[in-house]
Design a protein around this motif. Sequence first.
Motif, short mmCIF file in Angstrom:
data_model
loop_
_atom_site.label_atom_id
_atom_site.label_comp_id
_atom_site.label_asym_id
_atom_site.label_seq_id
_atom_site.Cartn_x
_atom_site.Cartn_y
_atom_site.Cartn_z
N MET A 120 8.00 10.45 0.11
CA MET A 120 8.18 9.31 0.76
C MET A 120 8.93 9.21 2.03
O MET A 120 8.49 8.64 3.11
CB MET A 120 8.50 8.16 -0.19
CG MET A 120 7.80 6.67 -0.28
SD MET A 120 6.06 6.85 -0.14
CE MET A 120 5.87 6.39 -1.79
N LEU A 170 0.78 -1.31 -0.16
CA LEU A 170 -0.04 0.09 0.06
C LEU A 170 0.86 1.36 0.07
O LEU A 170 0.56 2.37 -0.52
CB LEU A 170 -0.87 0.01 1.09
CG LEU A 170 -2.04 -1.05 1.14
CD1 LEU A 170 -3.22 -0.51 2.19
CD2 LEU A 170 -2.89 -0.85 -0.18
N CYS A 171 1.91 1.35 0.57
CA CYS A 171 2.81 2.35 0.71
C CYS A 171 3.18 3.15 -0.59
O CYS A 171 3.02 4.37 -0.51
CB CYS A 171 4.13 2.01 1.26
SG CYS A 171 5.02 3.44 2.29
N LEU A 223 0.87 11.05 -0.57
CA LEU A 223 1.21 11.24 1.01
C LEU A 223 -0.04 10.05 1.41
O LEU A 223 0.36 9.63 2.60
CB LEU A 223 1.05 12.65 1.32
CG LEU A 223 2.14 13.40 1.41
CD1 LEU A 223 1.76 14.92 1.63
CD2 LEU A 223 3.02 13.08 2.53
N TYR A 224 -1.10 10.51 1.05
CA TYR A 224 -2.33 9.49 1.72
C TYR A 224 -2.01 7.92 1.68
O TYR A 224 -2.13 7.71 2.89
CB TYR A 224 -3.61 9.84 0.80
CG TYR A 224 -4.79 8.99 1.40
CD1 TYR A 224 -5.58 9.26 2.38
CD2 TYR A 224 -5.14 7.71 0.62
CE1 TYR A 224 -6.40 8.51 2.83
CE2 TYR A 224 -6.11 6.83 1.13
CZ TYR A 224 -6.58 7.08 2.21
OH TYR A 224 -7.71 6.52 2.82
N PHE A 225 -1.32 7.50 0.64
CA PHE A 225 -1.30 6.32 0.86
C PHE A 225 0.15 5.71 1.61
O PHE A 225 0.14 4.97 2.37
CB PHE A 225 -0.97 5.40 -0.70
CG PHE A 225 -2.26 4.96 -1.52
CD1 PHE A 225 -3.22 4.05 -1.00
CD2 PHE A 225 -2.98 6.14 -2.20
CE1 PHE A 225 -4.31 4.05 -1.41
CE2 PHE A 225 -3.74 6.02 -2.83
CZ PHE A 225 -4.81 4.61 -2.43
N ALA A 226 1.07 6.64 1.51
CA ALA A 226 2.29 6.46 2.49
C ALA A 226 1.83 6.41 3.98
O ALA A 226 2.46 5.55 4.60
CB ALA A 226 3.31 7.69 1.99
N ILE A 227 0.89 7.26 4.34
CA ILE A 227 0.61 7.34 5.77
C ILE A 227 -0.35 6.54 6.23
O ILE A 227 -0.40 5.84 7.12
CB ILE A 227 0.33 9.02 6.11
CG1 ILE A 227 1.49 9.62 5.81
CG2 ILE A 227 -0.18 8.98 7.46
CD1 ILE A 227 1.25 11.28 6.10
N VAL A 228 -1.21 6.11 5.23
CA VAL A 228 -2.49 5.44 5.63
C VAL A 228 -2.12 3.82 5.74
O VAL A 228 -2.81 2.92 6.38
CB VAL A 228 -3.57 5.66 4.46
CG1 VAL A 228 -4.53 4.59 4.65
CG2 VAL A 228 -4.22 6.97 5.11
N SER A 229 -1.10 3.28 5.00
CA SER A 229 -0.64 1.99 4.94
C SER A 229 -0.25 1.57 6.58
O SER A 229 -0.30 0.44 6.96
CB SER A 229 0.80 1.91 4.09
OG SER A 229 1.78 2.61 4.48
N ASN A 230 -0.08 2.69 7.15
CA ASN A 230 0.14 2.35 8.89
C ASN A 230 -1.27 2.26 9.62
O ASN A 230 -1.06 1.57 10.74
CB ASN A 230 0.80 3.38 9.56
CG ASN A 230 2.30 3.45 8.79
OD1 ASN A 230 2.95 2.54 8.86
ND2 ASN A 230 2.74 4.78 8.83
N CYS A 248 7.36 8.79 5.86
CA CYS A 248 7.35 7.29 6.20
C CYS A 248 8.42 7.07 7.32
O CYS A 248 8.40 6.38 8.11
CB CYS A 248 7.54 6.35 5.35
SG CYS A 248 6.12 5.90 4.21
#
Lengths: 365, 255
Positions: free
Chosen positions: A297, A246-247, B184-191, A301
Amino acid sequence: MSKNLKIKIIVLLLFSLISIIFVYNDHFLYKTSILKVTEVKNETKKSTMFRETYYNQIIKGIIKNGKYKGQEVTVENIVAKTGVYGEIVRKGNELLVETSKDGTEIIEISGVKRDKYLVILFVLFIDSLILVAGKKGFKTLISFIVNIGISALAIFIFQKKFNTLNLLSLYMGVSILFIVLSLFITNKRDRKTASAIISAIVSLFISFGLSFLLIKLYGKDISIWTMEYIEAVYEYENFFYVTILLCGLGAIMDIAITISSSLNELIEKDPNITKAALIKSGREISKDIVGTMINVMLYACYTPIVPLVFIAIKNDMSLTNALSLYGEVDLVAVFTSSISIVLAIPISLYVAVLILKPSKKEVLG
Amino acid sequence: MITILSIVLLVLLLLVGRSRGFKTFITFYLSIFLIMLYLLLMKAGLNPIILAIVICMLAALSILFIINGINIKTKTSFISIMIVLIFIFTLIFIIVKRGNIQGFSVESIETIGGYSYDIGVDMIDVMIGMYLICIIGTVIDTSISISSAMNEVLENNQHLDSKELFKSGMNVGRDIMATTINTLYFAIVSNFIGFFLWHRGSSFEFIINYKAFAQEVIQLLISFIGSIMIIPLTAYISSKTLKSKKILYFLKNKN
């Protein structure tokens, strides 16, 4: 200032004010009791047992909702002075509390009412988005909301079917859903978008396959068990793979749509443009965005590990050890998403040329 | 593991981006180094907030001036970045202080339970510093992309006035913004997945006020706000400075 802009500003201002006033007065919606703190007395103590200095707080407040509305209560709270864990209560805070049956005593402070701060930031986000980007901003907002909807749906399905579904296969399906829905909703339903969707799906699976392979081969000693919330799932490894999947997904989608729409534009301007020329200008365009995305990224992250690593090194762990213990998973995710970003470019270019510029034979046939 | 991933990334960047790809790789490692430096200096006892601001400035200076050279574009970007940084700092300061955003929640108790909490600094400051560094990457890159694009536009169309130049800068910015928000949405929401699995069955009012949830949402929204705010600022300042540079150049040549 044009008339249009004036109306926009007035509407936004009204919307913002109403939302903020509402969230400051939404106590009636809560089932949990809310305590408005009117007075706090702090006493500093040094604990011998827990090795730290802590505050012994005596808190006075008034209950704001429910059956015991208006009741004055006092409660004690013990919290580490540095605020690593627990809540340091200040005058004016609103606390979510669990009261005793008759409402005269408080059994537990379960949290702080934070919804207002989230709403303030959300309102600021929407205002700036619409003011700066207008129509495009509105579109971005819609795609953002669609993405939240799909995420919520995926989590809901998994929560219900928790025992029977494989986490990784569920999220592979979900990511295809993300790609198709979010690209179709925010773009015109045409060849260009179809090309972007295919590029994104192909890029996602190729880059995920590569990351999967690399981790299987060389990543046996990654400290997966330090991941947050890992205890909530049974499939530790799959949980890690889902994070990695997903990242980079958003970045892959963006590259796919950027490349296919700019190539489409080039073809529309000059229908006789050669494939080689298309690929060359596609590469030029993508060079500009790659650096940005990889940096986004990394900072988004990797920086969140700072508080945890800091506590560890303050407790005499070496920086290298602390980083490999608490930061390795995040760093691997940053790296694999960066790899997917870079890989997505040639893949998207190739797919876009294939779909948008069919060879002459096909056109004739 | 990290070494192998680095090599793969470097090779791919060189293949796809050539010299530009190499620059990206250097920036990447420079940023990791800066985050480590932040941790070490904070351990040495420097104030986390002041230190974070210095690190952000260092990041901006190094990415802008070392990678992109000292010129009117990068100087303009630097000024706009500093303005956004000051605004975001004020915003985060108020929100973190008033909303008790610092520290850890119940699910981290096993991880941090073994450590002493007497770390010598207030967690609020650590949290504010972290948020500042979180947003700086996005802000720097958006800014430099806009000012470079505007410079290019001006070079190709010398007759543009500063108003038109501002418009074209805004257009470039909007395109970048849409992609940044998605990324950004996906990078942060993956957590987030783990969070919701952990709290399955919790009520909406519990989750929306929960500390760990608020921490992630605030990071997301602050990054959004920062990357949107930088657009009109860079576009406006660039439209003034780039144009005045041309005027100066013109005057010089005339004499």
